[in-house]
Design a protein around this motif. Sequence first.
Motif, PDB file in Angstrom:
ATOM      1  N   PHE A  73      43.811  36.480  40.730  1.00  0.00           N
ATOM      2  CA  PHE A  73      42.595  37.023  40.147  1.00  0.00           C
ATOM      3  C   PHE A  73      42.379  38.463  40.608  1.00  0.00           C
ATOM      4  O   PHE A  73      42.888  38.899  41.644  1.00  0.00           O
ATOM      5  CB  PHE A  73      41.392  36.176  40.529  1.00  0.00           C
ATOM      6  CG  PHE A  73      41.459  34.760  40.035  1.00  0.00           C
ATOM      7  CD1 PHE A  73      41.220  34.457  38.707  1.00  0.00           C
ATOM      8  CD2 PHE A  73      41.793  33.721  40.909  1.00  0.00           C
ATOM      9  CE1 PHE A  73      41.289  33.142  38.246  1.00  0.00           C
ATOM     10  CE2 PHE A  73      41.865  32.412  40.457  1.00  0.00           C
ATOM     11  CZ  PHE A  73      41.621  32.120  39.121  1.00  0.00           C
ATOM     12  N   CYS A  76      37.518  40.556  42.628  1.00  0.00           N
ATOM     13  CA  CYS A  76      37.191  39.280  43.280  1.00  0.00           C
ATOM     14  C   CYS A  76      35.830  39.364  43.975  1.00  0.00           C
ATOM     15  O   CYS A  76      35.727  39.524  45.201  1.00  0.00           O
ATOM     16  CB  CYS A  76      38.292  38.912  44.261  1.00  0.00           C
ATOM     17  SG  CYS A  76      39.901  38.722  43.446  1.00  0.00           S
ATOM     18  N   SER A 126      33.885  40.821  37.115  1.00  0.00           N
ATOM     19  CA  SER A 126      34.053  39.836  38.168  1.00  0.00           C
ATOM     20  C   SER A 126      35.166  38.905  37.760  1.00  0.00           C
ATOM     21  O   SER A 126      35.466  38.766  36.563  1.00  0.00           O
ATOM     22  CB  SER A 126      32.755  39.038  38.374  1.00  0.00           C
ATOM     23  OG  SER A 126      32.987  37.877  39.144  1.00  0.00           O
ATOM     24  N   TRP A 127      35.768  38.272  38.715  1.00  0.00           N
ATOM     25  CA  TRP A 127      36.813  37.296  38.393  1.00  0.00           C
ATOM     26  C   TRP A 127      36.267  36.153  37.546  1.00  0.00           C
ATOM     27  O   TRP A 127      37.016  35.467  36.875  1.00  0.00           O
ATOM     28  CB  TRP A 127      37.435  36.768  39.686  1.00  0.00           C
ATOM     29  CG  TRP A 127      36.534  35.806  40.442  1.00  0.00           C
ATOM     30  CD1 TRP A 127      35.358  36.082  41.039  1.00  0.00           C
ATOM     31  CD2 TRP A 127      36.776  34.415  40.632  1.00  0.00           C
ATOM     32  NE1 TRP A 127      34.807  34.960  41.601  1.00  0.00           N
ATOM     33  CE2 TRP A 127      35.681  33.911  41.377  1.00  0.00           C
ATOM     34  CE3 TRP A 127      37.796  33.542  40.266  1.00  0.00           C
ATOM     35  CZ2 TRP A 127      35.583  32.564  41.751  1.00  0.00           C
ATOM     36  CZ3 TRP A 127      37.690  32.215  40.651  1.00  0.00           C
ATOM     37  CH2 TRP A 127      36.598  31.738  41.374  1.00  0.00           C
TER      38      TRP A 127
END
Length: 777
Positions: A73, A76, A126-127
């Motif tokens: 990812f 994070c 954002s992830w």
Amino acid sequence: MQAYATNGAFTITYNITMPPPRDDQTRLHVVQTYTTTTNVSIPAIRRTEKQGFKLVQISSMFINESGACAGGFVACHDSDAARYMASNLERHQVAFSSVAPSRFVFTNPLPLSSTWLDALHTDDVSWQGNTPNVRIALDALPNDRTITPQGWINATADPNDDNVGLWLHDDGTASESWAAGRSAQVSYWLLAQDNPPDPWNDLGLRNGVTLLNFEGAYQCYPVRDERQSTVAALRPIAGYTDTALQLDYNLGTGNHNWAQIRCDFNPPIDLSSYDHLRFEWRGDPNAANSMEVGLITRDATGDHIFARGYHHVTHRGWWGHLIIPFQFLEGWTPGRMFNPAQVVAVFISVVKDGANDSGGSGRLAIDNLGAFNVARRPVLSAFERATSNKIAARAAADWIATQQTRTGLVKSWQEEGACVAHTYDQALALIVFVKEKRRAEADALARALVSTQNADGSWYKSRNCETLDPVDSNKWEGDIAWAVYGLSLYLALGGDRPDVCTTMQKDVHQRAETAINRTLADARRAMQKGADYLRTRIGADGCLVIDHTEGTIDAWWAFQFAGPEYQDEANRIRNCLLTYYWDDAMGRFKGGRNWWQPFLDNQTWGAAFLRSIGESAKARRALSYARATLVLPAQGAQAFGFDGQGGPWAIWNEGTGQYIAAGGEGANRFLGELIAQQEPNGALSSSLDEYAGGGVWTTRWHGVAPTAWLYFALQGGPFLLHKIYLPLILKPGCPTLCICPLAPADGFSPGRFARSSQRLSPAPSDRPGRSVKAKAV
């Protein structure tokens, strides 16, 4: 919903309410009660670290801003910063990227000065996508101790590991020790929304032009009277979201001492396209002084000051905004007219204005100073009708009934130590009881109004609801008018008593003077005496002898519905309102003939008056003026509403209900804000914030007035917009004063009005059951 938990040392109960979400925010209100099951001793180091007793905690995740982490990812993080308003009255904000795990988020944290702590997501990546910003907003800060934010970030590479904790620490004895069986409670809101909370931007309150935001160059400096022993210093600070400008002052002890922020415009600025000044500001809870705001204009003869003072306001220690009509600024040079095309300076002064101001040292901050044009605001072409909620309305009426005492009067404030009944609140409660067909409560309250009426037909402002002794023996025309109007609706719409009439048919002569008939007759006499008193308060120009718009509007409602014998007075008051108090250029009611401060009652009750006389376009303009000048957020941004006057200073739930009942723009959205605050028992508080200053008083107490106006917001308002006499049915054997009208199902629909309080004189040929029209005799 209720939830229960235990951790071995405490049992916890959560009472959780989730109001319907808004498009831009989801809210959860929590009342959290905790009780120890054993003795608890907390190590001193935990208290020092501000993690001895955590009232409420947010869990989140931060590894990096844009890099990779475990699982492949990127970006994070679910949040990336935290912020709060500290006890030094400045914003403390920390980016998580500046914290090297594992360690605390805040270095040397200070206690809260406002009610909230934010877990921010300042970017849109954002992830997990664009995760929300989350706020903890306490209902109120405690008076006996401080609350300090803190947090911790653990080192991790796993995005599924919530490695961020943010919490509020109780700095009192809760973080030292607990004896078994000890209980405490905290209540708070959890808010989730897309962008970091910025209430003035979120509510569209920065329209027009912003002249100074203190992010770039500005020509501002402190000023003080050299003849006074005062101190004034100016510096930039961390404001609500960015840089603000703060005046640090010491006024000493002398009355009329002052210190000032002055900002010059060189060359002069042209504000002729605008008509209202606006800016955001924050005072100091430990410095209750007055504030003066002014513009300085220039012409061939020199500079001229136009200013307005606000008494005893600077102790409001949270950020808000101030709206000032240019017309409200008073010239210091006699005969000089305000020239908005040549404004050379603006100033904001702090003044020790009399004995009740504290003087001494304090802080005043300002931000986003600008101007906007209210005269050219858009006005909707129709009123917005709020959606009814019978459950919420019935709960509100039920709670008001619980406030009724053995004397018949209704206690105005639940939390007040003394049993005080304000006359205005009695009128509201009477109308609620009538609408709900709660005849026993309505009869008891009507009898109480009769018994507490003065010999001249007036009522005092308030009485003790247990002893009936006067509490405030002043006589206010507005209260008296509301009492008259309330009694008129009681007589008109509360007379449908088939049970009484049926009983009386059995024995006409023995039941002719029943308690009900005596109550109705006494109520009618009291209504007439009250209207007669108001007659004596009308001057030769057809206006009340007091120069007060709200009281004059109240008087019109009283005369309009007290009976045809008062129609001349109603017409004179109507002409007064339209001639002297309506400001057609701005599309609003003034506060007085020459008083230009925004007031809410004038626009809401005035809008109902205007609708009733067929001036619907003016009514919508009045409501839109209130919407443009008196909307504000709560301290924690957990709700928004209206204040009663500019300022605005603090949310006034009663006034918000007035606006909804009048059909203003966004009525349903504002109604959602009130329902979100309604207690399970039906009560509504005056406000989300405690504040007294600038001519207003708001409290977290639960009261008859805010709860009644929530009821009216849900049920169509207390005002009858059209006076129409319905046919009445004379039931066999029903005595003259026991009139049984054909009451409409809801009783209060506009255009339907039954007046049952007038005596009938039927012709001999009138048969039982025949419909006859009421006439006064």
